[in-house]
Design a protein around this motif. Structure first.
Motif, short mmCIF file in Angstrom:
data_model
loop_
_atom_site.label_atom_id
_atom_site.label_comp_id
_atom_site.label_asym_id
_atom_site.label_seq_id
_atom_site.Cartn_x
_atom_site.Cartn_y
_atom_site.Cartn_z
N GLU A 51 0.84 -1.20 0.00
CA GLU A 51 0.00 0.00 0.00
C GLU A 51 0.88 1.25 0.00
OE1 GLU A 51 -3.39 0.82 0.02
OE2 GLU A 51 -3.61 -1.27 -0.58
N GLY A 52 0.50 2.23 -0.82
CA GLY A 52 1.20 3.51 -0.82
C GLY A 52 2.50 3.51 -1.60
N LEU A 53 2.69 2.54 -2.46
CA LEU A 53 3.92 2.45 -3.24
C LEU A 53 3.96 3.55 -4.31
CD1 LEU A 53 6.34 0.52 -3.26
CD2 LEU A 53 5.19 -0.78 -5.03
N ASP A 54 5.11 4.13 -4.51
CA ASP A 54 5.34 5.14 -5.54
C ASP A 54 4.79 4.62 -6.87
OD1 ASP A 54 6.79 6.52 -7.74
OD2 ASP A 54 7.93 7.44 -6.12
N PRO A 55 4.01 5.42 -7.59
CA PRO A 55 3.40 4.96 -8.84
C PRO A 55 4.41 4.64 -9.94
CG PRO A 55 2.91 7.28 -8.48
CD PRO A 55 3.58 6.78 -7.24
N ARG A 56 5.65 5.07 -9.80
CA ARG A 56 6.68 4.73 -10.80
C ARG A 56 7.12 3.28 -10.71
NH1 ARG A 56 10.59 9.72 -9.38
NH2 ARG A 56 9.89 9.07 -7.32
#
Length: 107
Positions: A51-56
């Motif tokens: 959860e909350g991982l950088d979208p890159r």
């Protein structure tokens, strides 16, 4: 003669178990991206969602073969999961970075 631009590359991270979370991954991704304009892709090979991982960051599932208890301790066995077909782009250099690495300058 102008210096050539660095070739685009992919950054490979591996996370299994509960020692590291999305905040740790995001911190490293930000630092690598800030220091390296030629990084074109981030891949996280992992055993679970974050959860909350950088979208890159693109997720790749860690192969079941490496989820055996004997491979979930220290060592490089689970890290071999990055070589599963489809994880890496074959036409792009890849650099693996441990999640506890400190990035101080361009790679």
């Amino acid at each position: 003669m102008r210096p050539s631009l660095p070739k685009a590359w992919q950054c490979v991270l591996i996370c299994w178990g509960t020692k590291y979370g999305a905040a740790d991954v995001n911190r490293l991704v930000k630092r690598v991206a800030d220091q390296n304009s030629s990084v074109a892709r981030f891949v996280l090979v992992t055993d679970r969602p974050h959860e909350g991982l950088d979208p890159r960051v693109e997720l790749a599932a860690l192969s079941d073969a490496y989820l055996k208890p004997e491979f979930m301790t220290g060592g490089c066995q689970a890290k071999l999961g990055m070589f599963k077909s489809g994880v890496l782009k074959p036409d792009m250099p890849a650099i693996y970075i441990d999640l506890d690495t400190v990035i101080l300058a361009p790679i």
